[in-house]
Design a protein around this motif. Structure first.
Motif, PDB file in Angstrom:
ATOM      1  N   GLY A 266     -22.873 -36.391 -22.402  1.00 46.81           N
ATOM      2  CA  GLY A 266     -21.410 -35.898 -22.073  1.00 46.81           C
ATOM      3  C   GLY A 266     -21.172 -34.716 -21.062  1.00 46.81           C
TER       4      GLY A 266
ATOM      5  N   THR B 293     -24.509 -41.284 -28.131  1.00 44.68           N
ATOM      6  CA  THR B 293     -24.122 -42.882 -28.199  1.00 44.68           C
ATOM      7  C   THR B 293     -22.450 -42.963 -27.673  1.00 44.68           C
ATOM      8  OG1 THR B 293     -23.440 -42.448 -30.403  1.00 44.68           O
ATOM      9  CG2 THR B 293     -25.376 -43.519 -30.160  1.00 44.68           C
ATOM     10  N   GLY B 294     -22.102 -42.301 -26.719  1.00 45.49           N
ATOM     11  CA  GLY B 294     -20.859 -42.307 -26.060  1.00 45.49           C
ATOM     12  C   GLY B 294     -20.698 -43.475 -24.967  1.00 45.49           C
ATOM     13  N   ALA B 295     -19.651 -43.195 -24.334  1.00 44.16           N
ATOM     14  CA  ALA B 295     -19.471 -44.116 -23.176  1.00 44.16           C
ATOM     15  C   ALA B 295     -20.285 -44.713 -22.396  1.00 44.16           C
ATOM     16  CB  ALA B 295     -18.071 -43.826 -22.420  1.00 44.16           C
ATOM     17  N   SER B 296     -21.125 -43.490 -21.907  1.00 49.75           N
ATOM     18  CA  SER B 296     -22.302 -43.650 -20.961  1.00 49.75           C
ATOM     19  C   SER B 296     -23.500 -44.408 -21.437  1.00 49.75           C
ATOM     20  CB  SER B 296     -22.708 -42.439 -20.327  1.00 49.75           C
ATOM     21  OG  SER B 296     -21.756 -41.459 -19.880  1.00 49.75           O
TER      22      SER B 296
ATOM     23  N   ALA C  54     -20.052 -48.522 -15.368  1.00 45.72           N
ATOM     24  CA  ALA C  54     -18.745 -49.274 -14.784  1.00 45.72           C
ATOM     25  C   ALA C  54     -17.707 -48.499 -15.535  1.00 45.72           C
ATOM     26  CB  ALA C  54     -18.983 -50.827 -15.303  1.00 45.72           C
TER      27      ALA C  54
ATOM     28  N   LYS D   8     -12.187 -40.644 -31.159  1.00 39.28           N
ATOM     29  CA  LYS D   8     -12.945 -40.679 -29.953  1.00 39.28           C
ATOM     30  C   LYS D   8     -12.846 -41.707 -29.071  1.00 39.28           C
ATOM     31  CE  LYS D   8     -17.216 -38.749 -32.392  1.00 39.28           C
ATOM     32  NZ  LYS D   8     -17.647 -37.770 -31.427  1.00 39.28           N
ATOM     33  N   ARG D   9     -13.246 -41.514 -27.988  1.00 38.47           N
ATOM     34  CA  ARG D   9     -13.033 -42.913 -26.955  1.00 38.47           C
ATOM     35  C   ARG D   9     -13.349 -44.044 -27.597  1.00 38.47           C
ATOM     36  NH1 ARG D   9     -11.461 -43.006 -21.324  1.00 38.47           N
ATOM     37  NH2 ARG D   9     -12.172 -45.013 -20.451  1.00 38.47           N
TER      38      ARG D   9
ATOM     39  N   GLY E  70     -27.360 -38.591 -23.044  1.00 36.19           N
ATOM     40  CA  GLY E  70     -26.051 -39.307 -22.700  1.00 36.19           C
ATOM     41  C   GLY E  70     -25.116 -38.379 -23.471  1.00 36.19           C
TER      42      GLY E  70
ATOM     43  N   GLN F  59     -23.569 -47.878 -22.201  1.00 27.99           N
ATOM     44  CA  GLN F  59     -23.635 -48.974 -20.979  1.00 27.99           C
ATOM     45  C   GLN F  59     -25.087 -49.011 -20.756  1.00 27.99           C
ATOM     46  OE1 GLN F  59     -20.758 -47.448 -18.443  1.00 27.99           O
ATOM     47  NE2 GLN F  59     -19.283 -48.767 -18.787  1.00 27.99           N
TER      48      GLN F  59
ATOM     49  N   TRP G  64     -15.042 -34.479 -27.763  1.00 28.76           N
ATOM     50  CA  TRP G  64     -15.125 -33.689 -26.595  1.00 28.76           C
ATOM     51  C   TRP G  64     -13.692 -33.625 -26.121  1.00 28.76           C
ATOM     52  CZ3 TRP G  64     -12.352 -35.313 -22.045  1.00 28.76           C
ATOM     53  CH2 TRP G  64     -12.354 -36.473 -21.829  1.00 28.76           C
TER      54      TRP G  64
ATOM     55  N   ARG H 125     -25.508 -39.194 -33.517  1.00 29.63           N
ATOM     56  CA  ARG H 125     -24.914 -38.323 -34.170  1.00 29.63           C
ATOM     57  C   ARG H 125     -23.911 -38.957 -35.111  1.00 29.63           C
ATOM     58  NH1 ARG H 125     -24.286 -32.232 -32.073  1.00 29.63           N
ATOM     59  NH2 ARG H 125     -22.517 -33.498 -30.953  1.00 29.63           N
ATOM     60  N   THR H 126     -22.746 -39.486 -34.322  1.00 23.02           N
ATOM     61  CA  THR H 126     -21.858 -40.157 -34.830  1.00 23.02           C
ATOM     62  C   THR H 126     -21.685 -41.590 -34.260  1.00 23.02           C
ATOM     63  OG1 THR H 126     -20.634 -38.119 -34.571  1.00 23.02           O
ATOM     64  CG2 THR H 126     -19.345 -39.624 -35.323  1.00 23.02           C
TER      65      THR H 126
ATOM     66  N   ASP I 228     -14.160 -48.560 -17.894  1.00 24.23           N
ATOM     67  CA  ASP I 228     -13.751 -49.599 -18.753  1.00 24.23           C
ATOM     68  C   ASP I 228     -12.071 -49.537 -18.743  1.00 24.23           C
ATOM     69  OD1 ASP I 228     -13.319 -47.310 -19.807  1.00 24.23           O
ATOM     70  OD2 ASP I 228     -14.719 -47.466 -21.574  1.00 24.23           O
TER      71      ASP I 228
HETATM   72  P1  NAP Z   1     -19.672 -38.323 -24.668  1.00 27.47           P
HETATM   73  O1  NAP Z   1     -18.542 -39.391 -24.962  1.00 27.47           O
HETATM   74  O2  NAP Z   1     -19.201 -36.827 -24.781  1.00 27.47           O
HETATM   75  O3  NAP Z   1     -20.794 -38.559 -25.588  1.00 27.47           O
HETATM   76  C1  NAP Z   1     -21.661 -37.647 -25.986  1.00 27.47           C
HETATM   77  C2  NAP Z   1     -22.586 -38.367 -27.056  1.00 27.47           C
HETATM   78  O4  NAP Z   1     -23.628 -37.259 -27.041  1.00 27.47           O
HETATM   79  C3  NAP Z   1     -22.002 -38.448 -28.452  1.00 27.47           C
HETATM   80  O5  NAP Z   1     -22.409 -39.451 -29.047  1.00 27.47           O
HETATM   81  C4  NAP Z   1     -22.343 -37.046 -29.082  1.00 27.47           C
HETATM   82  O6  NAP Z   1     -22.367 -37.362 -30.115  1.00 27.47           O
HETATM   83  C5  NAP Z   1     -23.731 -36.867 -28.379  1.00 27.47           C
HETATM   84  N1  NAP Z   1     -24.582 -35.630 -28.638  1.00 27.47           N
HETATM   85  C6  NAP Z   1     -23.946 -34.751 -27.836  1.00 27.47           C
HETATM   86  N2  NAP Z   1     -24.727 -33.395 -28.345  1.00 27.47           N
HETATM   87  C7  NAP Z   1     -25.488 -33.908 -29.251  1.00 27.47           C
HETATM   88  C8  NAP Z   1     -26.729 -33.225 -29.808  1.00 27.47           C
HETATM   89  N3  NAP Z   1     -26.811 -31.909 -29.670  1.00 27.47           N
HETATM   90  N4  NAP Z   1     -27.275 -33.889 -30.856  1.00 27.47           N
HETATM   91  C9  NAP Z   1     -27.009 -35.202 -31.043  1.00 27.47           C
HETATM   92  N5  NAP Z   1     -26.068 -35.919 -30.168  1.00 27.47           N
HETATM   93  C10 NAP Z   1     -25.394 -35.333 -29.193  1.00 27.47           C
HETATM   94  O7  NAP Z   1     -20.315 -38.519 -23.118  1.00 27.47           O
HETATM   95  P2  NAP Z   1     -20.384 -39.924 -22.021  1.00 27.47           P
HETATM   96  O8  NAP Z   1     -20.807 -41.139 -22.988  1.00 27.47           O
HETATM   97  O9  NAP Z   1     -21.006 -39.282 -21.039  1.00 27.47           O
HETATM   98  O10 NAP Z   1     -18.869 -40.015 -21.989  1.00 27.47           O
HETATM   99  C11 NAP Z   1     -17.915 -39.081 -21.600  1.00 27.47           C
HETATM  100  C12 NAP Z   1     -16.538 -39.368 -21.234  1.00 27.47           C
HETATM  101  O11 NAP Z   1     -16.769 -39.886 -19.886  1.00 27.47           O
HETATM  102  C13 NAP Z   1     -16.052 -40.716 -21.918  1.00 27.47           C
HETATM  103  O12 NAP Z   1     -15.639 -40.450 -23.088  1.00 27.47           O
HETATM  104  C14 NAP Z   1     -15.266 -41.205 -21.111  1.00 27.47           C
HETATM  105  O13 NAP Z   1     -13.997 -40.599 -20.839  1.00 27.47           O
HETATM  106  C15 NAP Z   1     -16.210 -41.116 -19.673  1.00 27.47           C
HETATM  107  N6  NAP Z   1     -16.775 -42.343 -19.240  1.00 27.47           N
HETATM  108  C16 NAP Z   1     -16.287 -43.574 -18.924  1.00 27.47           C
HETATM  109  C17 NAP Z   1     -16.800 -44.543 -18.824  1.00 27.47           C
HETATM  110  C18 NAP Z   1     -16.260 -45.984 -18.843  1.00 27.47           C
HETATM  111  O14 NAP Z   1     -15.322 -45.875 -18.226  1.00 27.47           O
HETATM  112  N7  NAP Z   1     -16.858 -47.237 -19.107  1.00 27.47           N
HETATM  113  C19 NAP Z   1     -18.228 -44.586 -18.882  1.00 27.47           C
HETATM  114  C20 NAP Z   1     -18.964 -43.281 -19.015  1.00 27.47           C
HETATM  115  C21 NAP Z   1     -18.319 -42.157 -19.499  1.00 27.47           C
HETATM  116  P3  NAP Z   1     -21.029 -36.941 -31.146  1.00 27.47           P
HETATM  117  O15 NAP Z   1     -20.174 -38.395 -31.218  1.00 27.47           O
HETATM  118  O16 NAP Z   1     -21.484 -36.623 -32.744  1.00 27.47           O
HETATM  119  O17 NAP Z   1     -20.476 -35.767 -30.613  1.00 27.47           O
END
Ligand code: NAP
Length: 510
Positions: free
Chosen positions: A340, A181-184, A57, A290-291, A338, A187, A454, A204-205, A59
């Protein structure tokens, strides 16, 4: 290959997500009919087509996360789910009659500027094309990023990225690892946790998580929006200015974020009783770095007996699981990433080459730069949507896309009026813009918040986000500013059309 063998169009758009569809619609509305939109997928929608993970979804509230020219009075919730947003975009294609402009299943493989013809040469999986203008609308969050973990290729179970969810793989009763543990992840974790036998969440964070004020939009509200559209415009304007004022200010002045941090800590406290787990989930950087994530069901999912939050670093992957730095093997049969996207190294940068034959990647050297976040020195008639420093952390990127499309239309009208074939920004304009962005970025929560995200590229620069309130960007993109551009001579220019453009200095224009 001669030019005559290439299908030629006035404007070629790469990507049929929010950016590409928005551009096609607005170009058509302004009389630019010779427009094609390439997309590698078999449908439009971009990220909203690709991300089908459970619970996906947005946000940003729907009344804001939509085109201003295409209000939808029928949004079912304040924060819409992926199916509804995807449907909205598909509906825009029909509503504004741009289906004929689409070239789906056309993966763009190579794009090169040809000085002699003053055209972009575009090689796609379905054949060669050329265009006077190239609109790059691939989106910053399109290409999944997979971590380079030792032994990953030896894993014998199923693994996939959240943006390429394998719906054919039933998770019921499985032992699942989720990395990230990012936005995806926040959810889909609550959606899959009740199904799986065991879930190891590799964190990781820890993210900051605020309550999600989602609700169903009532039938009465929808009826009011339908019969009296200004009501919906007012709601949209309210959301826009509230986010600008509250969140925009917080990002610029990290101290303001302390209030939001208190709310987030209280949220964590309310939802997680175990002090040990709470400590693992408490971030050690400023909220907003972070986001900021919104969820009411993420923390409760982590308190389930079948869920473990693993904070030790991953040291390797084995055929049957993941080994952490403490030597523990976490046995799993499924890994979901998840992790990114390639936001700071987009694929288009590797296949798009400019006047001197160098690719964007070679020019950028790891840190994206563009005038207005849209045009690049050495790449005439290239126009990026959500290019460098125009993504957002606090409000709708669709707003930025619309600003950029307005700017593009203004540029095209200017070029038509002055009979100019090719323009690119002056080095001075681009450098001044980038220096200004970098200056504004200093001291913001994204650079001074004490985290890695990111948003930052491999040189440590924030080359993704617009540094602050969006209304100044809106103001600066309302009209094309020819003083920041120079004419690029082409064979067409020299033989057919005398030029009359006299670029003024950037200073004159501001
Ligand atoms: P993300 O925010 O980039 O999160 C990636 C996660 O993977 C982070 O927790 C990161 O840890 C971890 N990670 C990456 N490489 C790793 C590794 N080698 N070992 C362990 N952990 C690792 O990706 P995302 O959740 O797909 O979201 C990306 C962006 O998409 C969001 O910021 C947002 O802009 C958009 N999005 C929006 C929505 C929404 O509207 N609800 C939903 C999904 C995505 P670290 O934090 O330590 O780097």
């Amino acid at each position: 290959m001669t030019f005559n063998e290439r299908a030629h169009h006035r404007v070629a758009v790469v990507g049929a997500g929010f950016g590409g569809i928005g551009a096609a619609v607005r170009l058509k509305q302004h009389g630019y009919d010779d427009v094609v939109v390439f997309d590698r997928g078999d449908d439009v929608g971009g990220t909203w087509r690709d991300n089908t993970y459970p619970g996906c979804a947005c946000d940003v509230p729907s009344h804001m996360y939509s085109f201003s020219f295409a209000p939808n009075p029928d949004w079912s919730r304040s924060f819409s789910g992926q199916p509804e947003i995807w449907q909205y975009l598909r509906g825009c294609v029909v509503r504004y009659g741009v289906a004929a402009n689409l070239r789906l299943r056309h993966e763009v493989l190579r794009v090169a500027w040809d000085d002699a013809s003053g055209r972009w040469l575009i090689d796609t999986s379905q054949g060669p094309y050329s265009a006077d203008f190239l609109v790059a609308a691939g989106g910053p969050l399109a290409e999944p990023s997979l971590p380079d973990l030792p032994g990953l290729s030896t894993f014998t179970g199923e693994m996939f990225h959240s943006a390429r969810w394998n719906h054919g793989h039933d998770l019921t009763g499985r032992r699942v690892a989720v990395i990230g543990t990012g936005a995806s992840a926040i959810q889909f974790v609550p959606e899959i946790a009740p199904k799986v036998a065991h879930l190891d969440l590799f964190q990781r964070t820890p993210p900051w998580v605020l309550p999600r004020g989602d609700r169903a939009i009532t039938e009465l509200e929808k009826r009011v929006f339908r019969v009296f559209p200004p009501a919906q415009w007012t709601v949209r304007a309210g959301i826009y200015w509230a986010r600008e004022t509250v969140m925009g200010t917080g990002f610029l002045h990290p101290a303001v974020m302390r209030v939001a941090q208190r709310v987030a800590r209280a949220h964590l406290h309310r939802q997680v009783a175990d002090a040990g787990l709470r400590a693992k989930l408490t971030p050690r950087y400023t909220l907003g770095c972070k986001r900021v994530l919104l969820s009411n069901d993420y923390y409760p999912a982590l308190t389930r007996d079948n869920v473990e939050v693993v904070t030790d670093r991953i040291s390797e992957v084995r055929p049957n699981g993941i080994v952490t730095a403490d030597g523990v093997l976490h046995e799993v049969d499924t890994i979901i990433f998840g992790t990114g996207f390639h936001a700071t190294d987009p694929p288009m940068a590797t296949y798009t080459s400019g006047r001197d034959g160098r690719t964007l990647d070679e020019v950028w050297q790891g840190s994206m730069r563009a005038y207005q976040g849209t045009s690049v020195v050495g790449f005439p008639n290239l126009f990026m949507l959500l290019g460098p420093n125009t993504a957002l952390g606090h409000t709708s990127v669709v707003f930025m896309i619309e600003c950029q499309i307005t700017y593009l239309l203004s540029m095209l009208r200017y070029m038509d009026r002055t009979r100019t074939d090719a323009l690119e920004p002056t080095p001075y304009a681009q450098e001044a813009f980038v220096a200004d962005v970098d200056r504004r970025m200093k001291g913001t929560v994204w650079t001074a918040g004490g985290c890695n995200s990111w948003y930052l590229d491999r040189t440590g620069r924030n080359s993704t986000l617009w540094p602050g309130y969006t209304w100044p960007y809106w103001m600066r993109t309302r009209r094309f500013d020819p003083g920041a551009y120079r004419v690029v001579p082409t064979r067409r220019t020299q033989t057919v059309q005398p030029k009359s453009v006299q670029p003024k200095s950037v200073g004159e224009d501001r």
